[in-house]
Design a protein around this motif. Structure first.
Motif, PDB file in Angstrom:
ATOM      1  N   PRO A   1      51.141  23.394  68.449  1.00  0.00           N
ATOM      2  CA  PRO A   1      51.206  22.637  67.275  1.00  0.00           C
ATOM      3  C   PRO A   1      51.366  23.117  65.862  1.00  0.00           C
ATOM      4  CG  PRO A   1      49.010  22.924  68.206  1.00  0.00           C
ATOM      5  CD  PRO A   1      49.853  23.465  69.097  1.00  0.00           C
ATOM      6  N   ASP A   2      52.193  22.768  65.081  1.00  0.00           N
ATOM      7  CA  ASP A   2      52.282  23.214  63.655  1.00  0.00           C
ATOM      8  C   ASP A   2      50.924  23.470  62.944  1.00  0.00           C
ATOM      9  OD1 ASP A   2      55.148  23.359  64.218  1.00  0.00           O
ATOM     10  OD2 ASP A   2      55.354  21.488  63.110  1.00  0.00           O
ATOM     11  N   ILE A   3      50.097  22.500  63.319  1.00  0.00           N
ATOM     12  CA  ILE A   3      48.757  22.694  62.536  1.00  0.00           C
ATOM     13  C   ILE A   3      48.104  24.008  62.602  1.00  0.00           C
ATOM     14  CG2 ILE A   3      47.361  21.437  64.348  1.00  0.00           C
ATOM     15  CD1 ILE A   3      47.142  20.709  60.596  1.00  0.00           C
ATOM     16  N   ILE A   4      48.084  24.361  64.002  1.00  0.00           N
ATOM     17  CA  ILE A   4      47.431  25.684  64.405  1.00  0.00           C
ATOM     18  C   ILE A   4      48.267  26.869  63.967  1.00  0.00           C
ATOM     19  CG2 ILE A   4      46.771  27.286  66.650  1.00  0.00           C
ATOM     20  CD1 ILE A   4      46.046  24.625  68.011  1.00  0.00           C
ATOM     21  N   ASN A   5      49.653  26.737  64.194  1.00  0.00           N
ATOM     22  CA  ASN A   5      50.499  27.798  63.561  1.00  0.00           C
ATOM     23  C   ASN A   5      50.008  28.185  62.046  1.00  0.00           C
ATOM     24  OD1 ASN A   5      51.529  28.045  66.223  1.00  0.00           O
ATOM     25  ND2 ASN A   5      53.295  26.960  65.533  1.00  0.00           N
TER      26      ASN A   5
ATOM     27  N   ALA B   1      41.021  23.202  61.620  1.00  0.00           N
ATOM     28  CA  ALA B   1      42.238  22.550  61.611  1.00  0.00           C
ATOM     29  C   ALA B   1      42.476  21.716  62.975  1.00  0.00           C
ATOM     30  CB  ALA B   1      43.535  23.568  61.666  1.00  0.00           C
ATOM     31  N   VAL B   2      41.987  21.985  64.000  1.00  0.00           N
ATOM     32  CA  VAL B   2      42.145  21.277  65.203  1.00  0.00           C
ATOM     33  C   VAL B   2      41.237  19.930  65.082  1.00  0.00           C
ATOM     34  CG1 VAL B   2      41.597  21.215  67.706  1.00  0.00           C
ATOM     35  CG2 VAL B   2      42.862  23.219  66.694  1.00  0.00           C
ATOM     36  N   VAL B   3      39.867  20.222  64.707  1.00  0.00           N
ATOM     37  CA  VAL B   3      39.088  19.127  64.718  1.00  0.00           C
ATOM     38  C   VAL B   3      39.502  18.025  63.647  1.00  0.00           C
ATOM     39  CG1 VAL B   3      36.557  18.549  64.498  1.00  0.00           C
ATOM     40  CG2 VAL B   3      37.086  20.514  65.735  1.00  0.00           C
ATOM     41  N   GLU B   4      39.999  18.511  62.470  1.00  0.00           N
ATOM     42  CA  GLU B   4      40.189  17.632  61.276  1.00  0.00           C
ATOM     43  C   GLU B   4      41.304  16.964  61.944  1.00  0.00           C
ATOM     44  OE1 GLU B   4      41.013  20.435  58.051  1.00  0.00           O
ATOM     45  OE2 GLU B   4      39.054  19.833  57.255  1.00  0.00           O
TER      46      GLU B   4
ATOM     47  N   GLN C   1      32.618  26.045  56.297  1.00  0.00           N
ATOM     48  CA  GLN C   1      33.342  24.782  56.278  1.00  0.00           C
ATOM     49  C   GLN C   1      33.295  23.934  57.627  1.00  0.00           C
ATOM     50  OE1 GLN C   1      36.860  26.110  54.340  1.00  0.00           O
ATOM     51  NE2 GLN C   1      36.092  25.304  52.270  1.00  0.00           N
ATOM     52  N   PHE C   2      33.506  24.722  58.614  1.00  0.00           N
ATOM     53  CA  PHE C   2      34.018  24.233  59.938  1.00  0.00           C
ATOM     54  C   PHE C   2      32.347  23.742  60.166  1.00  0.00           C
ATOM     55  CE2 PHE C   2      35.155  25.337  64.482  1.00  0.00           C
ATOM     56  CZ  PHE C   2      35.391  23.795  64.702  1.00  0.00           C
ATOM     57  N   ALA C   3      31.402  24.591  60.359  1.00  0.00           N
ATOM     58  CA  ALA C   3      29.842  24.048  60.722  1.00  0.00           C
ATOM     59  C   ALA C   3      29.703  22.716  59.968  1.00  0.00           C
ATOM     60  CB  ALA C   3      28.808  25.205  60.270  1.00  0.00           C
TER      61      ALA C   3
END
Length: 408
Positions: free
Chosen positions: A70-74, A305-308, A98-100
């Motif tokens: 997916p573009d979001i991960i790239n 990026a994935v969780v968002e 930020q992720f935590a």
């Protein structure tokens, strides 16, 4: 043109065969693999080196929650790789912080420890439970887990796992685990002693064949844990990050575990996992737990990026909608093929065959361009990416029915 196509296909086949034969002996054997080399992936599809396309209904083992590439991960990888890849676990880094906070803001937990695989996250949960038992339960160390559970491949997590075929593997294993049947509250109660520090379970056993814990059972366990002062650990390695129709599977039960582990979908294909816990379990001392790649910035940027994306696009709702559609289509096949126990939550689905031909069906589906899984000889499991559509399901059903016609 047809002759040219056949010629080019043969060249690709020869290339693949040579690539495998010349290099496979450099890989330590751990599993049987078909003579296929996957080269490209996009969305719901994989392509091999021969140009053949496969509709992927296992999503890298419930890992590729956003589909392939997916573009979001790239974009997240490229952006973070230009800034900071690894700073060592001795320091905070920006995406780590930020992720935590993203995870704690969207769950019932207060603290996060990041690692790289589901096994590591579960290993950390076991350590934390034993630390708790040492500090608050007079040295209690035993953990009750479930028969047919799967918690990982380290020695401790294999010891926690309730797979029959692993009972005599790598003996002696780590002591201190008791296995009881899922949804049998009497067996669980009988296993609790003064040495018990935690109960650890998957809300839905994925590798065990998609076996769901009953709501009353979980509610009762939660109350038992509170009564005895022991911990409740939810292994959500496979069920977390939208897989079951909620962001986390514990939300289906109206309870709050003390510890939750995540992996698979949290990285969307990037190796990443997390242990989440309540503030009362913020009890590790320096040196008790760690990892060279824990919370390294590149992984943190990908995970965030994935969780968002899952949260912002409400892909857990799509999982529920599409899961119900898959169940509906499978039930339409039930009588014709004598399928039994069609079950699942969201996009973690399975059904029982009338015979032990699961491996044969999976192999034939692969030949027809469909990737499925058979966790047991009589069970077929589906766990497609959260982006799956009705059109994808219709394509899957068309291939599956063709194979079932030839097999059953």
């Amino acid at each position: 043109m047809k002759g040219v196509d056949i010629f080019m296909k043969q060249i690709n086949i020869n290339y693949t065969n040579n690539l495998i034969s010349q290099n496979k002996n450099s890989i330590l054997f751990t599993t049987n693999r078909p003579n296929i080399v996957m080269e490209h992936g996009k969305g719901m599809y994989l392509l091999d080196t021969e140009g053949k396309c496969y509709l992927d209904f296992i999503g890298g083992w419930a890992v590729n929650c956003l589909g392939h590439c997916p573009d979001i991960i790239n974009d997240a990888i490229i952006k973070q790789a230009k800034t900071l890849i690894n700073a060592s676990p001795s320091f905070y880094n920006k995406p780590m912080l930020q992720f935590a906070k993203l995870l704690t803001d969207n769950s019932c937990f207060d603290r996060v420890f990041f690692s790289n695989s589901g096994s590591e996250a579960n290993e950390g949960a076991i350590k934390l439970a034993r630390k708790y038992g040492e500090k608050f339960l007079d040295g209690a160390y035993e953990i009750i887990t479930m028969i047919n559970s799967f918690h990982g491949r380290t020695l401790a997590t294999m010891s926690a796992t309730g797979k029959k075929v692993w009972e005599n593997l790598y003996e002696p294993k780590v002591p201190g685990f008791k296995h009881v049947p899922l949804n049998d509250i009497d067996a669980l109660k009988a296993s609790i002693t003064s040495k018990t520090c935690a109960i650890m379970l998957e809300p839905i056993q994925g590798e065990g064949g998609v076996n769901k814990a009953d709501k009353v059972y979980i509610e009762t366990i939660s109350n038992i844990c509170k009564e005895h002062g022991i911990l409740l650990i939810f292994d959500e390695v496979q069920t977390g990050i939208g897989r079951t129709g909620k962001l986390f599977a514990y939300e289906h039960y109206g309870i709050e575990p003390d510890i939750m582990t995540l992996a698979k979908g949290i990285g969307g294909g990037y190796p990443l996992s997390a242990l989440l816990t309540k503030e009362k379990l913020n009890i590790f001392e320096p040196g008790d737990q760690g990892g060279t790649y824990s919370a390294q910035p590149l992984g943190m940027a990908v995970g965030m990026a994935v969780v968002e994306e899952v949260i912002n696009k409400k892909l857990f709702i799509n999982a529920e909608i599409q899961g119900n559609y898959i169940l509906k289509k499978l039930r339409e096949l039930k009588d014709k093929y004598k399928l039994k126990n069609i079950r699942g939550n969201g996009l973690l689905i399975a059904f029982d065959l009338p015979c032990d031909k699961g491996t044969e069906i999976v192999d034939k589906c692969l030949h027809e361009g469909l990737i499925l899984n058979s966790p047991r000889p009589s069970i077929i499991r589906l766990m497609p990416p959260l982006i799956v559509t009705e059109k994808d399901t219709d394509n899957m059903i068309n291939i599956l029915t063709k194979v079932l016609d030839l097999t059953l």
